[in-house]
Design a protein around this motif. Structure first.
Motif: not given
Lengths: 330, 330
Positions: A136, A253-254, A257, A307-312
């Motif tokens: 993540s 993160a999911p 991803v 959720n790091s994937a939704n922000y970068g």
């Protein structure tokens, strides 16, 4: 009590009238919020104020009226309605027991510098504990954030090295050269001799448990003496149990991803990456639950889950910075 | 490739030298970060740069050095070391494949206004979806936030009322008075006649499913036309599936804190409150998982999970405001 009842009835009347006026201004096709007679509505509304159990229904009624009021085109009318609406809200807050009951974990809040710096010991340091799932980018986020805040960064590899050195110091190992030659990038081997030596060293605890307890000491000492970011090692639970102020974050993160990320970063094929991720998730869970008796990755266990994937990576760092924006200046 | 290797070796030498210099300045009892010979260390370090799989080890080494450097008392020395450290970091970022790989759920990010306002459709509205557990004050937080942001607030009670009205409109119910007299605070009864009428109305779907689909339409329409806060009703998943930009939050708190809150707010005794909370958690979970096929309350399903008990209502609202601080002004 009688007095309160009068106030309830007066407020109920104001709410009923506001609804009527808003409806006149906006002419909603859905009609008024209150479709019953004045008498019945007043009775229902004051009951809602009187019986807290259904307090949320009253809030919904008010929201319906104000939602409608916000659509009024005539500016003057709109401002008049919204003023009355806000005054009703304020009057309701004055009612005994009608203001929102706060939700508070007092013990945790006193140790959460992101919530109330003024309540936290003024000598407390800014300690950010980051738990994360593999893949993540939690470590990258921690490292870059530490660099941005000019504070120290610790993760499991660092702890291991520091502990190993402390151990060597402690036991005055004479074969210093042996340690110097220790291949820290190579595989670890444990001989029977080293196993027995460890048994003696760790007062009968197995090595993993002894390391955990030494690590706990180290983490507490760090958090008491400097601003820092600590990734992993159940640091949040260790600090909580020792009443040391800190911020606790969980970064995840999911799965898909994280899979993609692992394949990229570690150049793994998909099958290997799936296997690796699942193994690491199991290990993280097991380690956390063994040493803390808490459920890993459950939102109730952290201040905040991101959720790091939704922000970068970059935006996640910025969100954490914004979170601690109220931080007392040293 | 040969060129890169030279760069790796040069950088490894700079890192090794920095470690030596920092050690000279600070005199740590733990000794240098690199205890092996220059030759072996350079080989190990350039391997770490060359083989991405262990890239995180290199980061830990650098963190160890910079952690130590930050403790240097002499200001001039410290500034010199930190400058060299930052230059090494920068040089490493320039290396092929050495900069941190970002973690990105592209589809979600394009719909997440809190992450990148510039990438989200400029006509998009500020829609904040709040999922929450019972007793975490999620509704209060949503309501007060809406009031603070001057945007509309919707929750399940409101949706139910709006839907009921739309339905009445749609079916041109003649007995308007019957609806007017409808006791919305009373218990609901369903007769065989009304069951059959519903079967006809909902095209053979059962009432719950029909309501869900109507609700989905309503939620999509709202999110397309106005700024608002939507509490519950799987709004985040509905909007995601319809590619409508929104922010998705999950608000929760530990069971004991929610229990305390419920006993306070609803004046329940402990036994009743435990039973009620458990039942509501089960229902929320079932509803969410039935209509979304996603796991309820898992951090990967939301942008941000907030533990309201660690902040209190007021601070939780402020955190959400800080989250959307970069919002493009209309």
């Amino acid at each position: 009590m009688a007095n309160n009842k009068d106030i309830y009835i007066e407020l109920a009347n104001r709410i009923y009238d506001l609804d009527g006026e808003v409806y006149k201004c906006v002419g909603s096709s859905l009609g008024r919020t209150f479709t019953g007679s004045r008498e019945n509505t007043i009775r229902a509304l004051s009951m809602l104020m009187y019986t807290k159990p259904d307090g949320h229904l009253l809030r919904s009624e008010l929201a319906l009226i104000s939602n409608m009021a916000r659509t009024i085109k005539n500016k003057e009318d709109k401002s008049r309605m919204m003023t009355e609406y806000n005054e009703i809200l304020k009057a309701m807050e004055q009612l005994p027991d009608m203001s929102a009951t706060d939700i508070v974990n007092a013990e945790r809040m006193a140790l959460n510098p992101a919530a109330h710096w003024d309540e936290v010991d003024e000598n407390a340091h800014l300690v950010i504990c980051i738990s994360r799932t593999q893949g993540s980018a939690g470590n990258d986020i921690g490292f870059e954030l530490a660099d941005k805040l000019h504070i120290n960064y610790y993760d499991s590899e660092i702890f291991e090295q520091v502990l190993k050195r402390q151990e060597e110091e402690k036991f005055h190992i004479k074969e210093k050269e042996c340690f110097t030659e220790f291949d820290k990038y190579g595989k670890k081997r444990e001989t029977l001799k080293s196993k027995l030596r460890n048994m003696y060293r760790y007062h009968g605890l197995n090595r993993e448990d002894a390391v955990f307890f030494n690590m706990s000491d180290l983490i507490c000492n760090l958090a008491r003496t400097e601003d820092c970011i600590i990734v992993g090692r159940c640091a949040d639970i260790i600090l909580r149990n020792n009443y040391i102020p800190h911020i606790s974050l969980f970064i995840s993160a999911p799965f898909e991803v994280r899979l993609h990320y692992m394949m990229n970063v570690r150049e793994m094929d998909q099958k290997t990456a799936v296997k690796f991720l699942k193994k690491m998730d199991r290990q993280h869970k097991k380690y956390y639950e063994f040493y803390t008796s808490e459920k890993w990755g459950t939102p109730e266990n952290y201040d905040l889950c991101i959720n790091s994937a939704n922000y970068g990576i970059k935006e996640t760092i910025e969100i954490i910075e914004r979170l601690i924006i109220n931080r007392k200046k040293a």
